[in-house]
Design a protein around this motif. Structure first.
Motif, PDB file in Angstrom:
ATOM      1  N   GLY A   1      55.630  41.459  52.916  1.00  0.00           N
ATOM      2  CA  GLY A   1      54.599  42.458  53.179  1.00  0.00           C
ATOM      3  C   GLY A   1      53.667  42.681  51.997  1.00  0.00           C
ATOM      4  N   PRO A   2      52.534  43.327  52.234  1.00  0.00           N
ATOM      5  CA  PRO A   2      51.570  43.586  51.159  1.00  0.00           C
ATOM      6  C   PRO A   2      51.955  44.807  50.338  1.00  0.00           C
ATOM      7  CG  PRO A   2      50.747  44.500  53.209  1.00  0.00           C
ATOM      8  CD  PRO A   2      52.063  43.839  53.542  1.00  0.00           C
ATOM      9  N   LEU A   3      51.482  44.842  49.104  1.00  0.00           N
ATOM     10  CA  LEU A   3      51.604  46.059  48.309  1.00  0.00           C
ATOM     11  C   LEU A   3      50.564  47.067  48.786  1.00  0.00           C
ATOM     12  CD1 LEU A   3      52.108  44.638  44.691  1.00  0.00           C
ATOM     13  CD2 LEU A   3      53.819  45.100  46.463  1.00  0.00           C
ATOM     14  N   ALA A   4      50.711  48.306  48.357  1.00  0.00           N
ATOM     15  CA  ALA A   4      49.786  49.366  48.775  1.00  0.00           C
ATOM     16  C   ALA A   4      48.347  48.991  48.430  1.00  0.00           C
ATOM     17  CB  ALA A   4      50.158  50.672  48.093  1.00  0.00           C
ATOM     18  N   GLY A   5      47.465  49.091  49.411  1.00  0.00           N
ATOM     19  CA  GLY A   5      46.055  48.802  49.211  1.00  0.00           C
ATOM     20  C   GLY A   5      45.653  47.372  49.529  1.00  0.00           C
ATOM     21  N   GLU A   6      46.603  46.491  49.751  1.00  0.00           N
ATOM     22  CA  GLU A   6      46.279  45.108  50.080  1.00  0.00           C
ATOM     23  C   GLU A   6      46.113  44.949  51.588  1.00  0.00           C
ATOM     24  OE1 GLU A   6      48.473  42.761  46.384  1.00  0.00           O
ATOM     25  OE2 GLU A   6      49.513  42.910  48.318  1.00  0.00           O
ATOM     26  N   LEU A   7      45.247  44.038  51.985  1.00  0.00           N
ATOM     27  CA  LEU A   7      44.913  43.880  53.393  1.00  0.00           C
ATOM     28  C   LEU A   7      45.835  42.928  54.134  1.00  0.00           C
ATOM     29  CD1 LEU A   7      41.015  43.707  53.160  1.00  0.00           C
ATOM     30  CD2 LEU A   7      42.460  45.683  53.713  1.00  0.00           C
ATOM     31  N   ALA A   8      46.552  42.067  53.414  1.00  0.00           N
ATOM     32  CA  ALA A   8      47.428  41.089  54.073  1.00  0.00           C
ATOM     33  C   ALA A   8      48.658  40.851  53.228  1.00  0.00           C
ATOM     34  CB  ALA A   8      46.687  39.775  54.320  1.00  0.00           C
ATOM     35  N   GLY A   9      49.720  40.432  53.886  1.00  0.00           N
ATOM     36  CA  GLY A   9      50.953  40.098  53.195  1.00  0.00           C
ATOM     37  C   GLY A   9      51.006  38.619  52.871  1.00  0.00           C
TER      38      GLY A   9
END
Length: 269
Positions: free
Chosen positions: A134-142
């Motif tokens: 999964g993505p970190l906070a604020g990222e749009l994609a994993g």
């Protein structure tokens, strides 16, 4: 020639950031130079030599003899052609933003395994924490490429915002599997809980029999999919059980119709 080896001396007194210990960054360094690298994450300084005994060798193959749930960011930004093996457990963000190569872990891993992975093959013989790929906070994609095999269970929100690549979970998966799935493929051989494929746009989720999911997935009937059999061949070496799932006639459920509805959940008939 043997590989570069980090042998655990002591459990670290704090979480440590091991992102600086990728093989390409350590090429040409002596054991003393590597042991002097700062890996601390608090005001208290901690060096590689405080935690590991270092034996130099071929950096293309790096080994950790002994693991810890405090070992974060192992294999971060790993490049193609390199491999990392951990004999034990690891902490958060294993293989973060890895571009290629292979990472194997004999124990369990913390949250955000393969977050932002672009092409690495990652195998975890134990369990994986929440937000697998999964993505970190604020990222749009994993995760945006590569392959992750978890021999045990995975925590909540596995495959959150997966963009591309393959995830195989041979055990159970936590709540919200495949939430906000963009594309890519997720296999779960055990049980799942909570919402499955919530807001799935174009991704594929392959489940064992007897799973329940929401009313926004529509039954599209049973299909004998040629592509599934071809896909099974490519998976057989890494996960025979996942390949076996695809060898059956599959019932397809289209969704999530709350968004595009171009994704799918597949289960054996």
């Amino acid at each position: 020639m043997t590989g570069l080896t980090f042998t655990l001396r002591n459990e670290p007194p704090q979480r440590v950031d091991l992102s600086a210990l990728t093989p390409d960054r350590l090429a040409g360094k002596s054991a003393a130079e590597i042991e002097a690298i700062d890996i601390g994450t608090t005001r208290s300084t901690i060096k590689v030599g405080d935690v590991f005994k270092v034996e130099t060798g071929d950096v293309k193959t790096t080994r950790y003899e002994g693991g810890s749930s405090r070992f974060d960011l192992i294999g971060a930004k790993l490049l193609p052609g390199f491999s990392i093996h951990v004999e034990g457990a690891v902490g958060a963000q294993l293989g973060r933003l890895a571009k290629g190569g292979r990472i194997t872990v004999t124990g369990s891993a913390g949250p955000y395994v393969a977050s932002g992975n672009l092409g690495a093959e990652i195998e975890i013989k134990g369990d994986a924490g929440d937000f697998l790929a999964g993505p970190l906070a604020g990222e749009l994609a994993g995760m945006a490429g590569g392959r992750v095999i978890v021999r045990g269970a995975a925590g909540a929100r596995a495959g959150d915002r997966l963009r591309r690549g393959i995830i195989v979970i041979e055990g159970d998966a936590g709540e919200d599997l495949g939430a906000r799935l963009i594309a890519g493929t997720i296999f779960v051989l055990g049980k799942t809980g909570g919402r499955i494929g919530y807001l799935n746009k174009r991704g594929s989720i392959v489940l064992s029999k007897g799973q329940c999911f929401g009313p926004t997935y529509l039954d599209c009937g049973a299909h004998d999919l040629t592509f599934a059999r071809l896909f099974a061949r490519s998976l057989k070496a890494d996960s025979p059980a996942a390949a076996e799932l695809l060898s059956h006639k599959l019932r397809r459920y289209g969704g999530d119709t709350a968004v595009y509805g171009k994704g799918e959940i597949l289960t054996p008939v």
